[in-house]
Design a protein around this motif. Structure first.
Motif, short mmCIF file in Angstrom:
data_model
loop_
_atom_site.label_atom_id
_atom_site.label_comp_id
_atom_site.label_asym_id
_atom_site.label_seq_id
_atom_site.Cartn_x
_atom_site.Cartn_y
_atom_site.Cartn_z
N MET A 44 0.83 -1.20 0.00
CA MET A 44 0.00 0.00 0.00
C MET A 44 0.87 1.26 0.00
O MET A 44 0.64 2.19 -0.78
CB MET A 44 -0.94 0.00 1.21
N SER A 45 1.85 1.27 0.86
CA SER A 45 2.73 2.43 0.97
C SER A 45 3.49 2.68 -0.33
O SER A 45 3.56 3.81 -0.83
CB SER A 45 3.71 2.21 2.12
N LEU A 46 4.05 1.62 -0.90
CA LEU A 46 4.82 1.75 -2.14
C LEU A 46 3.95 2.18 -3.31
O LEU A 46 4.33 3.06 -4.10
CB LEU A 46 5.52 0.43 -2.47
N VAL A 47 2.79 1.57 -3.43
CA VAL A 47 1.88 1.89 -4.54
C VAL A 47 1.42 3.34 -4.45
O VAL A 47 1.43 4.07 -5.45
CB VAL A 47 0.69 0.91 -4.57
N GLU A 48 1.04 3.74 -3.27
CA GLU A 48 0.56 5.11 -3.10
C GLU A 48 1.66 6.14 -3.41
O GLU A 48 1.42 7.12 -4.12
CB GLU A 48 0.01 5.33 -1.69
N SER A 49 2.86 5.88 -2.92
CA SER A 49 3.93 6.85 -3.13
C SER A 49 4.45 6.84 -4.58
O SER A 49 4.85 7.88 -5.09
CB SER A 49 5.08 6.62 -2.16
N ARG A 50 4.44 5.70 -5.23
CA ARG A 50 5.02 5.61 -6.57
C ARG A 50 4.04 5.89 -7.71
O ARG A 50 4.43 6.39 -8.75
CB ARG A 50 5.62 4.23 -6.82
N TYR A 51 2.77 5.54 -7.51
CA TYR A 51 1.85 5.55 -8.65
C TYR A 51 0.66 6.50 -8.54
O TYR A 51 -0.17 6.55 -9.44
CB TYR A 51 1.33 4.14 -8.91
N SER A 52 0.55 7.26 -7.46
CA SER A 52 -0.60 8.16 -7.31
C SER A 52 -0.70 9.17 -8.45
O SER A 52 -1.80 9.55 -8.86
CB SER A 52 -0.53 8.91 -5.98
N ASN A 53 0.44 9.59 -8.97
CA ASN A 53 0.41 10.55 -10.06
C ASN A 53 0.22 9.88 -11.42
O ASN A 53 0.01 10.56 -12.41
CB ASN A 53 1.70 11.38 -10.07
N VAL A 54 0.27 8.56 -11.47
CA VAL A 54 0.08 7.83 -12.73
C VAL A 54 -1.40 7.56 -12.98
O VAL A 54 -1.92 7.85 -14.06
CB VAL A 54 0.88 6.50 -12.72
N ASP A 55 -2.08 6.98 -11.97
CA ASP A 55 -3.50 6.63 -12.10
C ASP A 55 -4.10 6.54 -10.70
O ASP A 55 -4.11 5.47 -10.08
CB ASP A 55 -3.64 5.30 -12.85
N ARG A 56 -4.59 7.66 -10.22
CA ARG A 56 -5.09 7.74 -8.84
C ARG A 56 -6.26 6.77 -8.60
O ARG A 56 -6.35 6.17 -7.53
CB ARG A 56 -5.51 9.18 -8.51
N ALA A 57 -7.12 6.60 -9.56
CA ALA A 57 -8.29 5.71 -9.39
C ALA A 57 -7.84 4.27 -9.18
O ALA A 57 -8.36 3.57 -8.29
CB ALA A 57 -9.22 5.81 -10.59
#
Length: 148
Positions: free
Chosen positions: A86-99
């Motif tokens: 969860m931590s890694l996905v949120e920090s790495r990919y939030s700007n790629v595809d937030r949904a």
């Protein structure tokens, strides 16, 4: 015909979320984990010192007396991995595809709850297809999007 080849350079940092997902997916398959634990050392290397220790641990893990204690420890490892994902996905990919990130986070929270209330390893194993579909494959998709 002149076709240019492109080589994508992927850093360890970029691979970390997917690597955690792959490792966690393996953990959901407890039967395989239990049956193949330490096999390389015991069967291929035949390291006597380590083999003796690993065989002893395997016996303890397979003992019905220790199953509940081992189950609780196993749950902690899965929860830790899900939390890290969860931590890694949120920090790495939030700007790629937030949904998609939000869907992954929601799925991880639901899986954590199910892992925590699981009464046995079979219940944990039943979560593997959900993890693969709702987390692992979506993280892979996010990584693929960043490489385009």
């Amino acid at each position: 015909m002149n076709i240019k080849k492109y080589m994508a350079v992927i850093t360890l940092s970029e691979l970390t979320p997917l690597a955690f997902c792959i490792q966690t997916d393996d953990l959901f398959d407890f039967r395989t984990f239990q049956s193949t634990f330490g096999d390389h050392i015991v069967l291929r290397e035949k390291n006597p010192e380590l083999s003796e220790l690993i065989i002893q641990v395997k016996r303890e893990v397979n003992s019905s007396v220790n199953q509940l204690k081992f189950l609780e420890g196993y749950k902690l490892v899965l929860i830790r991995n899900l939390d890290k994902i969860m931590s890694l996905v949120e920090s790495r990919y939030s700007n790629v595809d937030r949904a998609t990130v939000e869907k992954i986070l929601t799925s991880c929270r639901q899986l954590m709850k199910k892992v925590l209330i699981a009464e046995n390893f079979q219940k944990i194993s039943e979560l593997e297809p959900t993890f693969k579909k709702e987390v692992l494959l979506k993280v892979y998709s996010l990584l693929s999007q960043t490489l385009k």
